[in-house]
Write an enzyme that holds these catalytic residues in place. Structure first.
Site, short mmCIF file in Angstrom:
data_model
loop_
_atom_site.label_atom_id
_atom_site.label_comp_id
_atom_site.label_asym_id
_atom_site.label_seq_id
_atom_site.Cartn_x
_atom_site.Cartn_y
_atom_site.Cartn_z
N SER A 137 -8.99 2.49 3.71
CA SER A 137 -8.09 3.10 2.77
C SER A 137 -7.33 2.16 2.01
O SER A 137 -6.60 2.52 0.97
CB SER A 137 -7.39 4.05 3.44
OG SER A 137 -6.44 3.53 4.43
N LYS A 148 0.81 -1.28 0.11
CA LYS A 148 0.15 -0.13 0.09
C LYS A 148 0.82 1.25 0.04
O LYS A 148 1.92 1.32 0.72
CB LYS A 148 -0.90 -0.28 1.15
CG LYS A 148 -1.72 1.21 1.41
CD LYS A 148 -2.76 0.96 2.70
CE LYS A 148 -3.45 1.84 2.93
NZ LYS A 148 -4.41 1.92 4.23
N SER A 171 -9.54 0.44 7.87
CA SER A 171 -8.92 0.33 6.55
C SER A 171 -8.44 -0.70 5.95
O SER A 171 -8.25 -0.78 4.62
CB SER A 171 -7.83 1.57 6.30
OG SER A 171 -8.46 2.98 6.76
#
Length: 478
Positions: free
Chosen positions: A159, A84, A183
């Site tokens: 996220s 990520k 997230s």
């Protein structure tokens, strides 16, 4: 074998590499081909790193040639694991979903990236994330939105939305994520995956990042419980100077998946916590209720659990969240490049005084004690992961009304951030499915445990996976 690479879990692919059924180079080429073909429709990646991945594959093949036995090899040798874009990978652009960071290139690997490298994973790219990971949708200005492969008109969540999209689409078997308010679990629910937020301190932010308020932690998104457990074994490493240090598991977290959890007392929580009165879709509520019945069939005791604290107590999270948004090191001249939601949160952060911030931290600790007292009788808390099905792309982000945007985020995720406040572990499982306009949609169910209770959660999750398997369910984009 090459044509079946994307069908395998991470552990299965690692075993195939050890046996010589697939070489790391074959794995990389297969993965990059799928990324280049599928990513334009799902928005999983912000950067592909083919040269780095091929270099790591070549190193893996040398290691395979030297090893005397498979026991000497790293546990995930030859397994693709994108990272990520809230974590640094040395030599790779690091933008955190924001135009304000420009073309910054990371000078070093973050600690979790170092551990993933040591475990033998192949870094095939950086995955999409919203600006600084703030909202539960992944729609940054610097990249296309991340979409759930189950319905390309709907969001992959956030996220860690890019990571979830990559795994759900069969590009990579596992992916790195992080969770500061849900997230990992939010996109796990939206994309039909397993997503565990570990206990605070289980996965260190070190050696370069401080613990801060302790809301966020690193983790992974996977297709099955055992991959999640095995990667937690990889990531639960402590660095010198860590603020929070937890006792290790009895043996390994992967071993916990092979143990029966025994009869547990489980609290069913269906009332929204942080957004009182938030509407809950019948599919999300029904998923939790049906899972409660399944748990009873498996020998567990399930009873209603009370809301652990008043919704107003969550204001401490909002205060800290806004200060965290303000703490992003943005030069003043780059402030106009930030999205309206980020600017709104940073402005709120500027209004939080030192004593207010200290009080918010103290209130989080008080709230955690209240939750512990309220749920003292339970081993596990069961709830829906989300209050709604995956949201249509563009329906949550509202640049004209960031305050309304934030309020809708709370209503969409009225349970997930409770576990960030307490710091306790929670896992979302793809146990249920609902019908949308374009076919079936995954519906996540969340299990939360007490401090350090990952072994209990993983054992119970593995039991549920065996009782109601999801592996054969795959999106049409697969």
């Amino acid at each position: 074998m090459v044509s079946q690479i994307h069908e395998l879990t991470g552990l299965e692919l690692a075993a195939a590499v050890r046996k010589g059924e697939a070489s790391p180079s074959e794995v990389v080429e297969h993965t990059l081909e799928r990324a280049e073909r599928l990513d334009p429709s799902i928005g999983a990646f912000v950067t592909l790193t083919p040269d780095l991945a091929r270099e790591q594959a070549a190193e893996a093949e040398l290691l395979l040639g030297r090893a005397r036995s498979g026991d000497e090899l790293p546990p995930f040798l030859g397994v693709p694991c994108p990272v990520k874009d809230l974590a640094m990978v040395a030599g790779v652009p690091f933008r955190s979903g924001s135009a304000a960071l420009g073309d910054f290139v990371a000078p070093a690997d973050d600690g979790v990236v170092t551990l993933l490298r040591q475990a033998g994973t192949l870094m095939v790219g950086k995955t999409n994330t919203p600006e600084f990971g703030l909202p539960p949708y992944t729609e940054p200005d610097i990249a296309p939105p991340a979409r759930t492969p189950w319905d390309l008109s709907r969001s992959a969540g956030g996220s860690s939305g890019g990571s979830a999209a990559a795994v759900a689409a069969g590009i990579a078997p596992v992916a790195h994520g992080s969770d500061g308010g849900g997230s990992i679990r939010i996109p796990a629910s939206a994309c039909g995956l397993v997503g565990l937020k570990p206990t605070r301190g289980r996965v260190s932010p070190g050696p370069y990042r401080p613990e801060g308020a302790g809301l966020a932690t690193n983790g992974v998104l996977t297709r099955d419980v055992r991959d999640t457990a095995a990667l937690l074994d990889v990531l639960s490493h402590h660095w010198p100077g860590d603020l929070h240090v937890l006792a290790p598991p009895r043996t390994t977290f992967l071993d916990a998946c092979e143990r029966e959890p025994g009869p547990l007392r489980i609290g069913l929580l269906t009332t929204p916590v942080i957004s009182a009165g938030a509407p809950v879709d019948d599919a999300c509520l029904g998923a939790a209720v049906r899972t409660a019945r399944l748990l009873e069939d498996l020998g567990h005791r399930v009873e209603p659990a009370a809301v652990p604290f008043e919704a107003e107590r969550w204001d401490s999270f909002e205060s800290i969240w806004s200060v965290l948004a303000l703490s992003a090191p943005i030069p003043p001249e780059h402030e106009p490049l930030l999205l309206p939601l980020t600017r709104w949160l940073r402005e709120k952060g500027r209004s939080v005084s030192g004593i207010e911030f200290a009080s918010a931290l103290g209130l989080i600790q008080t709230t955690t004690r209240e939750a512990a007292a309220t749920w003292a009788a339970y081993d596990v808390i069961l709830s829906p992961t989300l209050a709604q099905l995956p949201a249509p792309v563009g329906s949550q982000r509202d640049d004209a009304d960031p305050a309304g945007d934030f309020a809708r985020q709370m209503a969409f995720t009225p349970w997930t951030s409770v576990w960030n406040l307490t710091g306790w572990p929670a896992i979302s499982l793809p146990l249920e499915w609902a019908y949308g306009d374009r076919g079936i949609l995954p519906v996540g169910v969340m299990l939360g445990g007490m401090h350090g209770a990952e072994e209990t959660l993983l054992s119970l999750a593995a039991q549920l996976e065996a009782a109601r398997p999801w592996r054969d369910r795959r999106p049409s984009t697969w």
